[in-house]
Motif scaffolding. Structure first.
Motif, PDB file in Angstrom:
ATOM      1  N   TYR A  30      41.879  47.809  27.592  1.00  0.00           N
ATOM      2  CA  TYR A  30      42.010  46.829  28.680  1.00  0.00           C
ATOM      3  C   TYR A  30      40.658  46.568  29.340  1.00  0.00           C
ATOM      4  O   TYR A  30      40.248  45.416  29.509  1.00  0.00           O
ATOM      5  CB  TYR A  30      43.013  47.339  29.720  1.00  0.00           C
ATOM      6  N   TYR A  60      39.857  42.952  30.382  1.00  0.00           N
ATOM      7  CA  TYR A  60      39.749  42.872  31.842  1.00  0.00           C
ATOM      8  C   TYR A  60      39.307  41.477  32.277  1.00  0.00           C
ATOM      9  O   TYR A  60      38.362  40.913  31.730  1.00  0.00           O
ATOM     10  CB  TYR A  60      38.748  43.915  32.356  1.00  0.00           C
ATOM     11  N   ALA A  61      40.012  40.908  33.282  1.00  0.00           N
ATOM     12  CA  ALA A  61      39.703  39.548  33.739  1.00  0.00           C
ATOM     13  C   ALA A  61      39.560  39.462  35.257  1.00  0.00           C
ATOM     14  O   ALA A  61      39.550  38.372  35.819  1.00  0.00           O
ATOM     15  CB  ALA A  61      40.782  38.588  33.255  1.00  0.00           C
ATOM     16  N   GLY A  62      39.468  40.600  35.930  1.00  0.00           N
ATOM     17  CA  GLY A  62      39.257  40.583  37.378  1.00  0.00           C
ATOM     18  C   GLY A  62      40.521  40.367  38.185  1.00  0.00           C
ATOM     19  O   GLY A  62      40.451  39.978  39.363  1.00  0.00           O
ATOM     20  N   GLU A  63      41.687  40.630  37.586  1.00  0.00           N
ATOM     21  CA  GLU A  63      42.946  40.408  38.297  1.00  0.00           C
ATOM     22  C   GLU A  63      43.042  41.214  39.587  1.00  0.00           C
ATOM     23  O   GLU A  63      43.632  40.749  40.575  1.00  0.00           O
ATOM     24  CB  GLU A  63      44.140  40.780  37.403  1.00  0.00           C
ATOM     25  N   ASP A  64      42.473  42.396  39.593  1.00  0.00           N
ATOM     26  CA  ASP A  64      42.594  43.281  40.750  1.00  0.00           C
ATOM     27  C   ASP A  64      41.747  42.845  41.931  1.00  0.00           C
ATOM     28  O   ASP A  64      41.971  43.293  43.065  1.00  0.00           O
ATOM     29  CB  ASP A  64      42.231  44.721  40.368  1.00  0.00           C
ATOM     30  N   ALA A  88      40.828  39.336  42.282  1.00  0.00           N
ATOM     31  CA  ALA A  88      40.920  37.876  42.390  1.00  0.00           C
ATOM     32  C   ALA A  88      41.390  37.461  43.773  1.00  0.00           C
ATOM     33  O   ALA A  88      42.080  38.211  44.477  1.00  0.00           O
ATOM     34  CB  ALA A  88      41.875  37.334  41.333  1.00  0.00           C
ATOM     35  N   SER A  93      43.595  35.336  44.498  1.00  0.00           N
ATOM     36  CA  SER A  93      45.056  35.244  44.515  1.00  0.00           C
ATOM     37  C   SER A  93      45.697  36.579  44.879  1.00  0.00           C
ATOM     38  O   SER A  93      46.798  36.624  45.436  1.00  0.00           O
ATOM     39  CB  SER A  93      45.569  34.776  43.152  1.00  0.00           C
ATOM     40  N   LYS A  94      44.996  37.677  44.573  1.00  0.00           N
ATOM     41  CA  LYS A  94      45.498  39.007  44.905  1.00  0.00           C
ATOM     42  C   LYS A  94      45.587  39.195  46.416  1.00  0.00           C
ATOM     43  O   LYS A  94      46.438  39.928  46.923  1.00  0.00           O
ATOM     44  CB  LYS A  94      44.563  40.066  44.305  1.00  0.00           C
ATOM     45  N   LYS A 141      46.441  36.932  48.506  1.00  0.00           N
ATOM     46  CA  LYS A 141      47.558  36.124  49.011  1.00  0.00           C
ATOM     47  C   LYS A 141      47.185  35.352  50.273  1.00  0.00           C
ATOM     48  O   LYS A 141      47.949  35.323  51.244  1.00  0.00           O
ATOM     49  CB  LYS A 141      48.784  37.004  49.253  1.00  0.00           C
ATOM     50  N   ALA A 153      33.581  38.928  34.783  1.00  0.00           N
ATOM     51  CA  ALA A 153      34.824  38.634  35.512  1.00  0.00           C
ATOM     52  C   ALA A 153      34.555  38.519  37.009  1.00  0.00           C
ATOM     53  O   ALA A 153      35.067  37.607  37.678  1.00  0.00           O
ATOM     54  CB  ALA A 153      35.857  39.731  35.248  1.00  0.00           C
ATOM     55  N   VAL A 170      35.272  35.225  39.312  1.00  0.00           N
ATOM     56  CA  VAL A 170      36.152  35.327  40.478  1.00  0.00           C
ATOM     57  C   VAL A 170      35.413  34.914  41.752  1.00  0.00           C
ATOM     58  O   VAL A 170      35.950  34.192  42.598  1.00  0.00           O
ATOM     59  CB  VAL A 170      36.698  36.764  40.605  1.00  0.00           C
TER      60      VAL A 170
END
Length: 257
Positions: A106, A111-115, A117, A119-120, A122, A192, A196
């Motif tokens: 991963y 890994y794409a920077g979801e943690d 981002a 959007s995280k 909110k 990433a 972001v």
């Protein structure tokens, strides 16, 4: 006499192996991998357990040689049979690498920077009209923009807290990675984070541009309304003044002839 000669030769042999092992360890520490690899191979093939362990490490982490888990496991296995505790731990680590392969892959490949981002976080995107007419409307828009900016600043703080790239990889996963995997993961995370960050800045730029346009149009509307009200007040005052200064004409009946 022959026994004495054999004993002396054995002592010289042990001393030579000890010197080679010392040199090999120094080469490894200084990352002179080709030299270390040659010495470790010679010693490992002669049955030196410490050399077998280090040779297994070099194959496991790709130090001076291509990563080869099978070779690493073979040398760790031989060293472990000879009682090398580090080799036993290395075999356990290899088993953990197999068990956590998905986690390693991963960070290295997906890994794409979801943690981190935006959007995280909110953040609630503010609804900004063309202009506002009342104090309540103005306050609501200003408060929604302020709330979004506070959320955005928290996003920036969280992103900065993740730097430098690689810091956010859990230690339990990082400890299982070889050097190439860790470097590749850092490069992927760096890209990433940059993406972001750029996306967040672009959104912030757009929202602030909308806010500025709203502010200018609202200000223009209010100025026009105030001017209109002022003009109406002035006209009303003029009419009152005109009425007050109008002569009172006689309205009683004219006398009859």
């Amino acid at each position: 006499m022959k026994k004495i000669v054999l004993s002396v030769l054995l002592l010289f042999s042990c001393a030579a192996y000890a010197d080679d092992l010392t040199d090999a360890n120094k080469f490894l520490q200084s990352k002179a991998y080709p030299q270390a690899l040659d010495l470790y191979k010679k010693l490992a093939q002669a049955g030196n357990a410490e050399a077998q362990f280090h040779l297994g490490e070099m194959y496991l982490y790709g130090e001076g040689v291509g990563v080869d888990a099978a070779q690493a496991g073979q040398w760790f296995g031989q060293a472990s049979k000879a009682g090398n505790k580090n080799a036993e731990a290395a075999l356990a680590l290899m088993a953990n690498r197999v068990a956590r392969k998905g986690d390693i892959d991963y960070y290295v490949n997906a890994y794409a920077g979801e943690d981190v981002a935006l959007s995280k976080s909110k953040c609630v995107t503010p609804v900004i009209p063309a202009f506002s007419k009342t104090k309540r409307q103005i306050r609501d828009v200003a408060d929604s923009v302020d709330a979004w900016m506070t959320c955005y600043n928290n996003f920036v703080s969280n992103l900065n807290a993740s730097l430098p790239p690689g810091k956010a990889i859990p230690s339990a996963i990082e400890s299982l990675m070889n050097e190439q995997e860790f470097e590749k993961a850092k490069l992927r995370m760096d890209a990433a984070y940059a993406r972001v960050s750029a996306e967040g800045r672009e959104l912030a730029k757009n929202i602030l541009a909308q806010r500025d346009e709203w502010h200018a149009k609202t200000e223009a509307y209010l100025l026009a309304e105030n001017k209109k009200i002022q003009t109406e007040n002035e006209m009303s005052e003029l009419n009152r003044s005109r009425t007050a200064n109008t002569p009172q004409w006689v309205t009683s009946p004219l006398p009859s002839k």
